[in-house]
Write a protein that holds these residues in place. Sequence first.
Motif, PDB file in Angstrom:
ATOM      1  N   ALA A 207       0.865  -1.186   0.000  1.00 24.32           N
ATOM      2  CA  ALA A 207       0.000   0.000   0.000  1.00 24.32           C
ATOM      3  C   ALA A 207       0.895   1.226   0.000  1.00 24.32           C
ATOM      4  O   ALA A 207       2.044   1.177   0.472  1.00 24.32           O
ATOM      5  N   VAL A 208       0.399   2.323  -0.528  1.00 23.59           N
ATOM      6  CA  VAL A 208       1.184   3.560  -0.580  1.00 23.59           C
ATOM      7  C   VAL A 208       1.545   3.994   0.837  1.00 23.59           C
ATOM      8  O   VAL A 208       0.709   3.996   1.750  1.00 23.59           O
ATOM      9  N   GLY A 209       2.822   4.328   1.043  1.00 19.26           N
ATOM     10  CA  GLY A 209       3.281   4.750   2.364  1.00 19.26           C
ATOM     11  C   GLY A 209       3.686   3.607   3.266  1.00 19.26           C
ATOM     12  O   GLY A 209       4.013   3.822   4.435  1.00 19.26           O
ATOM     13  N   LYS A 210       3.720   2.371   2.723  1.00 23.65           N
ATOM     14  CA  LYS A 210       4.084   1.203   3.516  1.00 23.65           C
ATOM     15  C   LYS A 210       5.402   0.612   3.004  1.00 23.65           C
ATOM     16  O   LYS A 210       5.832   0.878   1.884  1.00 23.65           O
ATOM     17  N   TYR A 211       6.043  -0.204   3.831  1.00 18.37           N
ATOM     18  CA  TYR A 211       7.297  -0.839   3.457  1.00 18.37           C
ATOM     19  C   TYR A 211       7.172  -2.351   3.594  1.00 18.37           C
ATOM     20  O   TYR A 211       6.289  -2.867   4.287  1.00 18.37           O
ATOM     21  N   SER A 212       8.061  -3.067   2.928  1.00 18.91           N
ATOM     22  CA  SER A 212       7.998  -4.529   2.946  1.00 18.91           C
ATOM     23  C   SER A 212       8.374  -5.052   4.332  1.00 18.91           C
ATOM     24  O   SER A 212       9.364  -4.613   4.927  1.00 18.91           O
ATOM     25  N   LYS A 213       7.584  -5.982   4.837  1.00 23.94           N
ATOM     26  CA  LYS A 213       7.779  -6.530   6.183  1.00 23.94           C
ATOM     27  C   LYS A 213       8.732  -7.718   6.195  1.00 23.94           C
ATOM     28  O   LYS A 213       9.179  -8.163   7.254  1.00 23.94           O
ATOM     29  N   THR A 214       9.015  -8.252   5.015  1.00 20.23           N
ATOM     30  CA  THR A 214      10.009  -9.317   4.893  1.00 20.23           C
ATOM     31  C   THR A 214      10.957  -8.953   3.759  1.00 20.23           C
ATOM     32  O   THR A 214      10.549  -8.301   2.778  1.00 20.23           O
ATOM     33  N   PRO A 215      12.225  -9.330   3.859  1.00 22.75           N
ATOM     34  CA  PRO A 215      13.182  -8.997   2.792  1.00 22.75           C
ATOM     35  C   PRO A 215      12.765  -9.591   1.448  1.00 22.75           C
ATOM     36  O   PRO A 215      12.224 -10.694   1.384  1.00 22.75           O
ATOM     37  N   VAL A 216      13.020  -8.848   0.397  1.00 20.01           N
ATOM     38  CA  VAL A 216      12.703  -9.295  -0.962  1.00 20.01           C
ATOM     39  C   VAL A 216      14.010  -9.704  -1.629  1.00 20.01           C
ATOM     40  O   VAL A 216      14.888  -8.868  -1.873  1.00 20.01           O
ATOM     41  N   LYS A 217      14.139 -10.980  -1.919  1.00 19.68           N
ATOM     42  CA  LYS A 217      15.395 -11.486  -2.500  1.00 19.68           C
ATOM     43  C   LYS A 217      15.360 -11.388  -4.025  1.00 19.68           C
ATOM     44  O   LYS A 217      14.395 -11.807  -4.669  1.00 19.68           O
ATOM     45  N   THR A 218      16.425 -10.827  -4.602  1.00 15.38           N
ATOM     46  CA  THR A 218      16.600 -10.790  -6.057  1.00 15.38           C
ATOM     47  C   THR A 218      18.045 -11.162  -6.362  1.00 15.38           C
ATOM     48  O   THR A 218      18.832 -11.432  -5.450  1.00 15.38           O
TER      49      THR A 218
END
Length: 274
Positions: A207-218
Amino acid sequence: MIKITSRKIVSSVITAVALTTGTLSASDVVATVNGDKITKQDVAILLGNPNINFDSLPKKNKNQILDQIINNKLLTKKAISNGIEKDKEYKENLEKLKQDLALRVWLKKESEKITVTEKEAKDYFNKNKAQFKVPATLEARHILTKTEKEAKDIIKDLDKASNKKDTFVELAKTKSVGPSGPKGGYLGKFPETKMVPEFSKAAKALAVGKYSKTPVKTQFGYHVIYLEDKEAEKNLAYNEIQERIKQVIKQKKFSDKLQSEANKLRDKAKIVIK
């Protein structure tokens, strides 16, 4: 759709002729050499850009351009005074230039005969609506780390922070190993399909104004993503692009007309390719 190469040929021909056949006004004259005028069209031809705004150029660039044109005019006068017009090579090349100019002027005049009706433009729009879409866009920041633990620790710090965005920006500047770190992790606005799939999927889900709660692996490491804004895909309205559509149709008609005319002439011509 007309091929890009054909469009470029037609467009460049019309532009070149337009540059040499326009009406001059007093404001178009930027200098004189022994009474011979140097115009903004001369500048456009030298730079190969009909849309160049000479008045907006820095003074240094103006002087460099004018110096070159002045030198060209003076050297041209010298060449003529030395009898270059009597030279065999000059005469041969002049004849080639005359033929090329004849084609350019004829093409320009033929292109002006091409018309596009409102019905044709609307029909084209209705049949090709998929072409006239603005893709969904995301505006995001990220913090890139080498390990999953580092990313998880950053998320914990964000969870504790009262001002999430300001904290994210500061953490990006000090913790992110990516090139956007000094800018607070800011990635700007981008089509949602521009980033690698894992990143795009995670950013889109926020959602706008929110951050990822778990790491995003790439493939680059582990990301913590903050979503600034998102815009859904939208269709362009006809009135937003009607002129562009009419130009596309006109170019296609003109290209087809030229090809048809060339085919007729080739059928009657004796052509030998060695």
